[in-house]
Structure formats: structure tokens, C-alpha cells
Design an enzyme around this catalytic site. Structure first.
Site, mmCIF file in Angstrom:
data_model
loop_
_atom_site.group_PDB
_atom_site.id
_atom_site.type_symbol
_atom_site.label_atom_id
_atom_site.label_comp_id
_atom_site.label_asym_id
_atom_site.label_seq_id
_atom_site.Cartn_x
_atom_site.Cartn_y
_atom_site.Cartn_z
ATOM 1 C CG ASP A 121 -75.335 -19.788 -105.260
ATOM 2 O OD1 ASP A 121 -74.320 -20.193 -104.668
ATOM 3 O OD2 ASP A 121 -76.380 -19.455 -104.659
ATOM 4 C CG HIS A 122 -71.462 -17.251 -103.985
ATOM 5 N ND1 HIS A 122 -71.423 -15.958 -103.503
ATOM 6 C CD2 HIS A 122 -72.574 -17.822 -103.437
ATOM 7 C CE1 HIS A 122 -72.461 -15.743 -102.713
ATOM 8 N NE2 HIS A 122 -73.173 -16.862 -102.649
ATOM 9 C CE1 TYR A 176 -73.340 -16.735 -96.478
ATOM 10 C CE2 TYR A 176 -73.839 -18.218 -94.654
ATOM 11 C CZ TYR A 176 -74.200 -17.624 -95.843
ATOM 12 O OH TYR A 176 -75.427 -17.902 -96.408
ATOM 13 C CG ASN A 220 -74.984 -12.483 -98.237
ATOM 14 O OD1 ASN A 220 -75.421 -12.557 -99.393
ATOM 15 N ND2 ASN A 220 -74.877 -13.527 -97.445
ATOM 16 C CD GLU A 265 -74.616 -20.713 -97.958
ATOM 17 O OE1 GLU A 265 -75.592 -21.402 -97.613
ATOM 18 O OE2 GLU A 265 -74.586 -20.001 -98.978
ATOM 19 C CG ASP A 274 -71.684 -14.596 -99.454
ATOM 20 O OD1 ASP A 274 -71.962 -13.408 -99.707
ATOM 21 O OD2 ASP A 274 -72.524 -15.511 -99.496
ATOM 22 C CG ASN A 301 -71.395 -19.160 -100.354
ATOM 23 O OD1 ASN A 301 -71.703 -20.341 -100.525
ATOM 24 N ND2 ASN A 301 -72.136 -18.346 -99.628
#
Length: 279
Positions: free
Chosen positions: A269-270, A112, A154, A37, A152, A9
Site C-alpha cells: 500500500d506504500h 517506522y 506516519n 514493516e 514510513d 514500507n
């Protein structure tokens, strides 16, 4: 024949490139790259990755949000953006492609999943997507011996997948109902599986490559909040996956989480999850 597949991501591919993603990609010898993303146009992707990549892109229907892509050294034979549920087909959250690798056809998905928010319409949308995803993964496994769902997703499946799991049992990403989807997806094929939330369903038989290789250890985490000292303290979540059919999972020779050396060298951040498959 060894095939290297990476998923990440990027949290906006243009920002990721400004922060150093290009250097990582140049050094990693990736064959198939799954992105989530993306938050950019196909033209942006083509300019950033360069002409040596064949790019498939499903942009989000809402500009500046979501977006998934698959980039490969060789052209895909077929690609699909449908997950089977009409409301998700143009949401930039599910992209499939078939690649010929030697004498085999490999199906790869960049996915995603919604982040969700407990007790809100956002969480309802997440469950609807997970329902559609489960149905589609059953169909894929029935038609493809070599298939891979990356991205991702989640959801932290197990307590090992979140550093501070006790404080998150009522939060999106670690709700029992969310985790139960993964109990079924990863449960033994054809067997009745009891999820962590007490519900039952048929196991689909997919394999979590990260857990297969890493064993019963915390993490390795793939996402850390930008807030506080989460990255420095390794207070992360393992929510980026490569889920493989059993035949494909049996070919795994390497699984690596490309965690940055320091907070200030991160470009998302990933972090990328990189797997080698010996086909």
C-alpha cells in the site's frame, strides 16, 4: 560517486515478493535499501533478497508486526538498533548503519513510526517515540555531516502532503501536535520554531528531500488506502520520507516516487521513494 537509496514500507516482505517486489528491485539498481514493516525473519530476508545483499534487520518484539531492515551492496561498518529510549530498542522501529562511500561515512536510518490513534494509548506511544526520535536526530546531526533518516514516518507534515487534509485534521497522521515535530526537525538549525500547534522549540536543520525537489505541489503521495478508489483517484498521503542533513541534501540529483502503473500491479500500500546522491 552516485549512490542510490530507496525506502519502502513493504507491508510484509514475503507478501510483497509474491506480488512482484523482486522484479522492481532487480530493475532499479539500488545501492542501499531501507525497509519497514518487514514482518519476517532475517532468514526470510536473506532468502528473498539473495546473497548479493548485506542485510541488517531489527525484528519487532511482537512477532508478525513492524520490523525494519537495511540492505546494501557493501557491508556496513557499524550498526545500531538503539534510539536512546530503552522501550524502543527492540521494537523493530529504528535501525542505524554507517556506510563508507568513497572517502565519506554515511549514516543511514530505517525508521517506522507508530501509526497512532487519536486520544488513545497508541497515540501516547507515538508521541513518546517522536520525542526519542527528535533527540536522536539532533545527536546524529551533531556527529555526522552526511546522514539520512528514511522510512514510513506516519505523519503528513503539511497540507500539501495529504489529498484530503481537511477531513484529517483530527486524525492520527495529521494531528497538529504530530506535525509540529516535523516543523522543528525541518526548521532552520538553532532558530526557535513555532509549530503548527503553537508550541515552540529549536530547529534541527534537517532537509525533507522530497519537498526540496518537488517544490510547492501536492504530494507526490507515497501511500494510498486499499479501500475504495483511493489509488485510482490519487487520494494519497506523503508519509514516506528521506530526511537528510543539509550537506547530504545538497548532493541530491534525483528524487522519484515509484508509483505503480495500476491498482492491480501494486505490491504494497506504500510505494518506494528512490533518491540519487552524488557523493
Amino acid at each position: 560517486m552516485s549512490l542510490r537509496v530507496a525506502t519502502v514500507n513493504v507491508n510484509g516482505v514475503r507478501a510483497a515478493y509474491r506480488k512482484g517486489m523482486g522484479g522492481w528491485l532487480d530493475a532499479r539498481d539500488i545501492d542501499i535499501l531501507a525497509l519497514q514493516e518487514v514482518r519476517a525473519s532475517t532468514e526470510d530476508l536473506e532468502e528473498l533478497l539473495g546473497p548479493e545483499w548485506n542485510i541488517l534487520h531489527d525484528a519487532a518484539s511482537a512477532k508478525g508486526r513492524a520490523g525494519v531492515a537495511l540492505a546494501s551492496r557493501n557491508s556496513a561498518q557499524i550498526h545500531r538498533v538503539s534510539i536512546g529510549a530503552e522501550e524502543f530498542d527492540t521494537a523493530g522501529r529504528w535501525l542505524e548503519a554507517d556506510y563508507v562511500v568513497g572517502d565519506k561515512t554515511l549514516t543511514v536510518v530505517s525508521c517506522y513510526v507508530h501509526s497512532g490513534e487519536a486520544d488513545t494509548p497508541k497515540q501516547v506511544a507515538k508521541y513518546e517515540f517522536l520525542d526519542a526520535m527528535t533527540i536522536r536526530m539532533r545527536e546524529i546531526a551533531e556527529h555526522s555531516e552526511y546522514a539520512l533518516v528514511t522510512g514510513d514516518l506516519n505523519v503528513g507534515h503539511r497540507e500539501l502532503d495529504i489529498k484530503n487534509w481537511k477531513g484529517n485534521v483530527k486524525h492520527a497522521g495529521f494531528l497538529p501536535r504530530e506535525r509540529a515535530y516535523f516543523d522543528r526537525i525541518l526548521g532552520s538549525k538553532g532558530e526557535i520554531v513555532t509549530g503548527v500547534d503553537g508550541t515552540t522549540g529549536e530547529g534541527l536543520g534537517w532537509v525533507d528531500v522530497g519537498r526540496q525537489v518537488s517544490g510547492e505541489v501536492p504530494g507526490p503521495y507515497t501511500w494510498w488506502s486499499y479501500r475504495g478508489q483511493a489509488f485510482d483517484n490519487d487520494a494519497g498521503w506523503r508519509i514516506d520520507y528521506q530526511l537528510a542533513t543539509p550537506t547530504l541534501a545538497a548532493t541530491v540529483s534525483s528524487y522519484v516516487v515509484d508509483r505503480a502503473d495500476s491498482y492491480d500491479t501494486r505490491w504494497s500500500d506504500h510505494t518506494p521513494v528512490v533518491v540519487d546522491y552524488d557523493l
